[in-house]
Design an enzyme around this catalytic site. Sequence first.
Site, PDB file in Angstrom:
ATOM      1  N   LYS A  16      39.500  40.083  38.294  1.00 23.57           N
ATOM      2  CA  LYS A  16      38.763  39.030  37.558  1.00 23.57           C
ATOM      3  C   LYS A  16      39.043  37.646  38.147  1.00 23.57           C
ATOM      4  CE  LYS A  16      40.847  40.457  33.811  1.00 23.57           C
ATOM      5  NZ  LYS A  16      41.460  41.714  34.298  1.00 23.57           N
ATOM      6  N   GLY A  40      47.651  38.245  34.440  1.00 27.33           N
ATOM      7  CA  GLY A  40      48.069  37.778  35.759  1.00 27.33           C
ATOM      8  C   GLY A  40      46.853  37.847  36.653  1.00 27.33           C
TER       9      GLY A  40
END
Length: 430
Positions: A16, A40
């Site tokens: 992402k 993260g």
Amino acid sequence: MACVIIVGTQWGDEGKGKIVDLLTERADAVVRYQGGNNAGHTVMFGQDTFVLHLLPSGILRKTISILGNGVVVDLAELIKEINELEQMDIAVANYLHISDRAQLVMPWHKTFDRLREEQKGRNKIGTTGRGIGPAYEDKVGRSGIRVGDLLETEQFKNRLAEIVAEKNKLLASYFKADEPPFSAADIFSEFEAYLNILRPYIRDTPLLVNQLIEDDKNILFEGAQGTFLDVDHGTYPFVTSSNTLAGGACAGAGIGPTRITCVLGIVKAYTTRVGSGPFPTELLDNDGELLQSEGHEFGATTGRPRRCGWFDALLVRQAVRLNGITSISLMKLDVLDKFKTLKIAVAYRLSNGEVTEDLPRSLENVTPIYEEMSGWNCKTAGTTSYKQLPTKMLAYLERITELVGAPVAIISTGPKREETIVLNPDQFWF
Ligand code: GDP
Ligand code: IMO
Ligand code: MG
């Protein structure tokens, strides 16, 4: 104007961060709407690698970056992240906005996250230990403290004293932990110090986001975790404690569903998972090891090795439905370069012998039924031209599109910004 939601379609870590960074080139603002520093998100450009935990990945492009009301914020970690970026010449102060309604991750949340996992022993969730579950529990249980509450000094002090007394009872009599009790006075001073640093960033972010929409701006909503870590739709109880789905962006940022223009699903070309919980296509053999080593599959937050397996079409098809995904970004195809044969799960056999193509409520005790495809078995890492992709890769891509029911908009062939093929850049920002 466009409001684009970026959402993970598997168990997180799909890539992402890379795509948010890429699309931020043409965005006016990026909003995180759920989760906390359990996330993260890795972004690589030039010689630098950044891993963002709380700050929206858009911050690296010096774009308005908003922590929405749906996020749970660990102020100490946020300040650490801001300082780290400022040392790398990213002037966070000019771009960051923090919702006054976002919930705080308090010291007891982290302690209870750890103690609860210890209590569960073999049945632990495998959380990131960042206090995320307990923080959301308190939000829903109406014992949370919001960022904006810090601005009312006396009220905050009184409420803190009440909550700390309750948490100390829990610590001593329920957890029976051999740890010092929480001190309301110490926590008050600690949070006063955080407030002194962060006060300029705190505001009514739903108002800000809606004003940006009214001004016809392009806004990205950066999902954290992934569809099957969603507290309602994931592999419960092995999930995170927020709604990770695209639908969560509305409540978590304070916008109405009619404002969303498209939803981009981030899809890893195989499957990974960190922490406990069912994983039907998990590989515990050489193929799994090859995915792990070629994909450098280690958690960006905890450093734990990620469990790896074949692509599961049932999961991603369900993710397309649950999120209303309009197109997908297919990530890490280059990791499959060395495979002679690839497998895709197209159905499950249930423990009673029945075969299903729709995701059952429980993924325990299902046996995937695979379709085999020939691997391209040549180097594609770093390819930037669609025409140069091997036909066998295009066949894999086409089969995935067909199975999941959404077109491919972006193909990713490496971790860096430029190692990407965007099929139609205008589609996101019409
Ligand atoms: P996120 O949590 O969804 O943002 O994903 P993570 O950053 O946790 O994990 C994705 C990892 O894959 C990171 O190390 C990225 O740098 C890397 N990555 C992203 N896209 C690609 C790709 O297409 N190929 C390869 N080899 N690595 C990628
Ligand atoms: P990004 O945004 C992968 C997993 C944890 C654990 C479960 C619950 O980088 O994709 P939590 O600490 O949230 O209570 O842990 O969820 N998990 C993630 N797995 N990527 C993430 O975020 C994750 N955030 C949480 O490993 O199994
Ligand atoms: Mg990640």
